[in-house]
Enzyme design. Sequence first.
Site, PDB file in Angstrom:
ATOM      1  N   HIS A   1      57.417  -9.888 107.776  1.00 25.14           N
ATOM      2  CA  HIS A   1      56.786  -8.375 108.602  1.00 25.14           C
ATOM      3  C   HIS A   1      58.694  -7.356 108.724  1.00 25.14           C
ATOM      4  O   HIS A   1      59.200  -6.790 108.225  1.00 25.14           O
ATOM      5  CB  HIS A   1      56.589  -8.443 110.121  1.00 25.14           C
ATOM      6  CG  HIS A   1      56.378  -6.819 110.293  1.00 25.14           C
ATOM      7  ND1 HIS A   1      55.446  -6.005 109.713  1.00 25.14           N
ATOM      8  CD2 HIS A   1      57.230  -5.748 110.902  1.00 25.14           C
ATOM      9  CE1 HIS A   1      55.856  -4.100 110.060  1.00 25.14           C
ATOM     10  NE2 HIS A   1      56.383  -4.935 111.269  1.00 25.14           N
TER      11      HIS A   1
ATOM     12  N   SER B   1      57.719  -0.374 108.594  1.00 23.70           N
ATOM     13  CA  SER B   1      56.914  -0.484 109.608  1.00 23.70           C
ATOM     14  C   SER B   1      56.712   1.272 110.331  1.00 23.70           C
ATOM     15  O   SER B   1      56.074   2.468 109.286  1.00 23.70           O
ATOM     16  CB  SER B   1      57.348  -1.394 110.889  1.00 23.70           C
ATOM     17  OG  SER B   1      55.495  -2.059 111.280  1.00 23.70           O
TER      18      SER B   1
ATOM     19  N   ASP C   1      54.227 -10.407 105.213  1.00 21.24           N
ATOM     20  CA  ASP C   1      53.668 -10.149 106.478  1.00 21.24           C
ATOM     21  C   ASP C   1      52.533 -10.606 107.621  1.00 21.24           C
ATOM     22  O   ASP C   1      51.548 -10.311 106.347  1.00 21.24           O
ATOM     23  CB  ASP C   1      53.933  -8.596 106.078  1.00 21.24           C
ATOM     24  CG  ASP C   1      53.681  -7.692 107.879  1.00 21.24           C
ATOM     25  OD1 ASP C   1      53.901  -8.458 108.756  1.00 21.24           O
ATOM     26  OD2 ASP C   1      54.572  -6.093 107.755  1.00 21.24           O
TER      27      ASP C   1
END
Length: 261
Positions: free
Chosen positions: A239, A90, A211
Amino acid sequence: MSAPAVATAAEGATRIILVHGTGHGGWCWYRVATLLRAAGHRVAAPDLAASGADARRLRDAPTFEDYTRPLLDALRGLPGGERAVLVGHSFGGMSVALAAETFPEKVAAAVFVTAFLPDCANPRSHVIEKLALADWMDSVTDAEHVPASVFLGPEFRRRKLYQLSPPEDYTLSQSLARASSYYVADLRCQPPFSEARYGAARKVYVVCGQDRALVEPYQRAMVAGCPVAEVREIAGADHMAMFSAPAELAGHIADVANTYA
């Protein structure tokens, strides 16, 4: 491609450093780190500044470099000639990019797991600002202080980040999640990452198909704008791939470490 099993570490294995994203800490890698260590890999999962168990408050890390300092210090402390495989999840992709820019000689490969992947043409904030996330739900933002902060709300995490992850890991996040920052204002002021340093790093992108935050089309758009050595896929990961598909993710990371080291 399908994920390999968690390959045993090659002789003289390169260290793997797992880098968390916004609001999380090194704790989020516990499943993946356990699998990699069981296969003989040398693994570190540091807390970035004001994250995880790091005692600093967000105001003590006013710049992105301050925030990333624990990762930079880990690379700086490697013995001469030793390199590490960096794995960013991320927003952790931005920290990996800064580390590759700062210490290119110490990075064997940079792995981006459904992560922000900056290019070498635009301001460093570009991939963050370009992401059109329509609904932050119950997340709380504060733009009045430096750095501007965000706390990812429990419903946002449950529906957008952890929807396929085990409920116990979502519960863990309820206890350990902290306010953090995307450091957009600071990153906007910095020049693009350089082709000669970050641009030259061998990059692997791991696309996570389920995600709901960094959706798959956006992941692939970033890859199209920044050449990588290879793209790997985990079709069933949300995610938080380290929770929803830990064995597959650990398998990819182990394979990259053995291939690129």
